[in-house]
Design an enzyme around this catalytic site. Structure first.
Site, short mmCIF file in Angstrom:
data_model
loop_
_atom_site.label_atom_id
_atom_site.label_comp_id
_atom_site.label_asym_id
_atom_site.label_seq_id
_atom_site.Cartn_x
_atom_site.Cartn_y
_atom_site.Cartn_z
N GLY A 241 -1.47 8.33 0.22
CA GLY A 241 -2.16 7.49 -0.76
C GLY A 241 -1.45 7.55 -2.09
O GLY A 241 -0.24 7.78 -2.15
N GLY A 246 -2.95 12.34 -4.89
CA GLY A 246 -2.17 13.42 -4.28
C GLY A 246 -2.10 14.62 -5.22
O GLY A 246 -2.25 15.77 -4.81
N GLU A 263 2.02 12.26 1.30
CA GLU A 263 2.94 11.10 1.38
C GLU A 263 2.43 10.11 0.37
O GLU A 263 1.37 9.51 0.55
CB GLU A 263 2.91 10.56 2.82
CG GLU A 263 4.17 9.79 3.15
CD GLU A 263 4.03 8.32 2.86
OE1 GLU A 263 4.40 7.92 1.73
OE2 GLU A 263 3.56 7.58 3.73
N GLU A 392 4.51 1.75 -9.82
CA GLU A 392 4.30 1.14 -8.51
C GLU A 392 3.25 0.03 -8.67
O GLU A 392 2.16 0.27 -9.19
CB GLU A 392 3.78 2.22 -7.56
CG GLU A 392 3.61 1.75 -6.14
CD GLU A 392 3.17 2.87 -5.19
OE1 GLU A 392 2.28 3.66 -5.58
OE2 GLU A 392 3.70 2.92 -4.08
#
Ligand code: NAI
Length: 778
Positions: A241, A246, A263, A392
């Site tokens: 996610g 994270g 990840e 992102e």
């Protein structure tokens, strides 16, 4: 009308996939779902709606898990685990094959349900998501079959908590569940709140496969349920996610002893050199950024084009964008489907709206009415400092920049906090294979993009997280070494009266950048033997010494580029030089510890050095035969700068056991010597100095582990921190590591038996696997 004109004026007619079966399945379940716990669905309770993002229609109502639901799921998984593990690899393999076969049998249903729930084009769900999910189960059925023979030294971890995102719902589920089950674990998995339906259909499949109750448990709900799983009595958390969540999970699990793989996000470069096959590179780009509406962690979202071809490339790209078809995800002619949810649509829109840099292009294509759609977007002419070159977006938005030389391409590509994937296009094999190793990324695709396979591990470096999914390397996240462990006990230094054995000042310095250096603080501490005699003094490292040592280590980067052959020779040399002074070191160890194990400890240390030397040119990567035209080169790269708190109880062997494999693999180390017994480490400087170890490769600090732990774990130039201190600093280290999400390996409450050779584990921890996909064969 000529044929050419007919082709140019023809439009695609809609080719919708039928949703009848998928909707019928939902109706069969009463359109309301509970959780899947202990082999059965629980009655639906209070929850939330799952909608089709392309239309806004409600597909089903899902239950928000309560604490007691999560507890029941964990209890069921715990109860089922020993029997599941005891089935043995071949026993478990049968179930994994059965799951793979059932996924295959129901693949159309899964694909349609996925497309309905997530908004992704049916073509992608049908041709990519579902086949890859099946492949993962097949592949890991094989891993279960081979486990006992090929991995005889490891066993299951126990119960795994798994939290997955919404972009590849079933695929992420299979990436998590298949390896966990193969290695004998049981799981509690939470799908993302927007996309839980295929996970619930998978639960149904588990029943059909006769999977023992409790082996797979699925609870639904939002981030609050994720937090409950993270806090639950599980042995491991596997998360995919956002980087921010994270990081929170890293902090929440710090010191708990739970295994963790993350990840996370990316801002992956897509590099086009001037000799590239431009048309292919354009088609690749369609896959890189418009596949799954750009909601892909490894999306090639940062286009870098060599200046000479930049204008022509962008012009062609705009023409290609004009031809993209956006609309009903269930239409087989659609290239771009719906964004998963209005929340994500708002995030994308806000990020793009806030940007004032560059030039934006959005094709004048027909946009669907209603639903969550965002047009394919290109923002040209950005520089590395622009927000959209760094953040992102997780949507169909491509940002682009140009470069002049290959060196500049590498610099711009690596100018990011992420390191998940990278793509490069060039017809020049020399150039491509020269650039690939220089890109800081877990996966590199050459003349292709977004290729995946269960045999080739997937995962990132830097803030893209740690751990790999797939391949042999992915299994280590679901296993632990066999054998008994001892509880950690704090080893205290001996006390003394301060009387010197001789009048000379015996204050050992620290070892930084190949030089013996005084501590920044100017303070030192006395080291006494068991009988209270003063053996010497050592400097007390503070945060500045840590910084200096890390700087020296970071500066010795060239070590990573040396050959294994050279590193082997240097390690042999260190071993020989230590061996020549064996008696002196044995006496030193005995005088500090007050025990008689010095001789054996020195001998074992020499052997560790020789073993690391032996591995230096043999711990190679692999070549994976992936079922796509190409091979994946799984290269083992050094982790980088590794900081370690060395074992207190084995003053020489603890240090050597960490140092030797780490430097054998091309890492640089910052070691903090045994706190109560530091003098073997300080004597060791002379061995290093006479063995041709370049300055900065090995740096040694002395002093308090507590003092050093935090600055070391928080330092952004440190890539991994290990702790074998007898003082349990796991919590401090793991929380401080969350900043740049560095890898950690901490002993928690368990002591390591240094008399055993753990070289293989150290070699593994000292390397990162980078998969480079290269065209090969027909
Ligand atoms: P997210 O990271 O919040 O959600 C992923 C999963 O984590 C979901 O199952 C969610 O319920 C769960 N979760 C959320 N908060 C949690 C917590 N505190 N503890 C435990 N579990 C928690 O991602 P979200 O909000 O869906 O998307 C936000 C951004 O994250 C996206 O715009 C994108 O940039 C990034 N993202 C990256 C993904 C990747 O594969 N790298 C996947 C999904 C999102």
């Amino acid at each position: 009308m000529s044929i050419k004109e007919i082709f140019e004026t023809m439009d695609y007619g809609p080719a919708p996939e039928s949703v009848v079966e998928a909707l019928a399945w939902l109706v069969d379940q009463g359109d309301r779902f509970g959780h899947f716990i202990d082999g059965a669905f629980t009655p639906p309770a209070d929850g939330f709606e799952s909608r089709n993002p392309a239309t806004g229609e409600v597909l089903a109502t899902l239950t928000q898990a309560t604490q007691s639901d999560v507890d029941s799921a964990v209890i069921a998984a715990r109860k089922a685990q020993p029997k599941w593990e005891a089935l043995g690899g071949p026993g478990r393999a049968k179930y994994l094959y059965a799951l793979a076969r059932l996924l295959q049998k129901h693949s159309r249903l899964f694909a349609v349900l996925e497309s309905l729930d997530n908004g992704k084009p049916i073509r992608e769900a049908r041709d990519i998501d579902i086949p890859l999910a099946q492949r993962h189960f097949y592949y890991h059925a094989g891993m279960a079959q081979l486990m006992e023979a090929e991995l005889p030294d490891v066993q299951a971890l126990g119960v795994c908590g798994q939290i997955i995102p919404w972009n590849f719902p079933l695929l992420m589920l299979s990436w998590k569940i298949a390896p966990a089950l193969a290695m004998g674990n049981t799981v509690v998995l939470k799908p993302a709140e927007y996309t839980s339906l295929t996970a619930l259909l998978f639960a149904d499949i588990c029943k059909q496969a006769g999977l023992p109750a409790g082996v797979v448990n699925i609870v639904t709900g939002d981030g609050a349920v994720g937090e409950m799983i993270v806090a639950a009595e599980v042995d491991k958390i596997a998360f995919t996610g956002s980087t921010s969540v994270g990081r929170r999970i890293r902090e929440a699990t710090a010191g708990s002893g739970k295994g963790l793989t993350l990840e996370l996000g990316g801002k992956s470069p897509y590099i086009v050199f001037d000799d590239a096959d431009i048309d292919s590179a354009i088609e690749g780009l369609v896959d890189a950024i418009w596949f799954n509406q750009g909601q892909v962690c490894c999306a090639g979202s940062r286009l870098l084009v060599q200046e000479g071809v930049a204008e022509a490339f962008h012009a062609k790209l705009r023409i290609r964008m004009d031809k993209l078809r956006i609309g009903n995800p269930l239409d087989k002619c659609i290239d771009v489907g719906a964004i998963v949810d209005p929340v994500q649509l708002d995030t994308i829109s806000a990020l793009v709206a806030a940007n004032t840099a560059g030039e934006m292009y959005q094709p004048q294509i027909k946009m669907p009415e209603g639903g969550c759609f965002y047009p394919p977007t290109l923002i040209e002419g950005l520089t590395t400092s622009d927000t959209l070159m760094q953040e992102e977006i997780f949507g169909p938005v491509l940002v682009s920049s140009t470069f002049r030389t290959p060196g500049e391409a590498v610099e711009i590509a690596n100018n990011t906090r992420y390191g998940l994937a990278a793509t490069l296009w060039s017809e020049n094999i020399n150039l491509a294979l020269d650039i690939a190793p220089k890109l800081v990324a877990g996966v590199v695709w050459i003349n292709g993009t977004n290729m995946f396979d269960a045999a080739a591990g997937f995962g990132g470096v830097r803030e893209s997280g740690f751990g790999r999914e797939g391949g042999w390397e992915g299994l280590s996240a679901y296993t632990r070494p066999k054998g008994k462990t001892k509880p950690l006990t704090l080893i205290k230094p001996f006390k003394g009266d301060g009387a010197p054995a001789d009048p000379l000042d015996r204050t050992a310095k620290m070892y930084i950048g190949g030089k013996q250096t005084r501590p920044d603080s100017g303070y030192s501490q006395a080291v006494y033997g068991k009988s209270g005699s003063l053996l010497g003094h050592v400097g007390l490292a503070n945060r500045k010494d840590v910084r200096n040592a890390v700087e020296a280590a970071a500066g010795a980067k060239a070590w990573g580029k040396t050959t294994g052959h050279l590193r082997a020779q240097i390690l042999y040399y260190i071993g020989e030089n230590l061996s020549a002074r064996a008696d002196e070191f044995a006496n030193r160890v005995n005088s500090m510890t007050g025990a008689k194990g010095g001789k054996a400890e020195v001998e074992a240390s020499v052997q560790r050095l020789f073993t690391a030397a032996a591995w230096a040119d043999k711990y190679d990567g692999q070549v994976h035969n992936v079922p796509i035209r190409g091979v994946a080169l799984a290269m083992k790269e050094p982790t980088g700068v590794i900081g370690a708190l060395c074992a207190d109880e084995a003053p020489l062997l603890g240090l050597v056991s960490v140092m030797a494999p780490a430097i054998a693999m091309g890492n640089r180390v910052v070691l903090t010597a045994s706190q109560p017994f530091p003098l073997a480490a300080t004597d060791f400087y002379q061995v290093l100095e006479t063995s041709d170890v370049p300055g900065g490769v090995v740096n040694i600090l002395t002093g308090s582990h507590t003092e050093v732990a935090k600055p070391l774990a928080a330092h952004l130039n440190v890539d991994a921190v290990w702790s074998f201190s007898s003082n349990n600093l796991s919590s401090t280290i793991e929380s401080a590591s969350a900043g740049n999400l560095k890898r950690t390996w901490v002993n928690n409450s368990q002591a390591v038996d240094w008399s055993l050779d753990h070289s293989k584990r150290f070699l593994q921890a000292a390397t990162e696997v980078k998969n480079i996909w290269v065209p090969y064969g027909e």
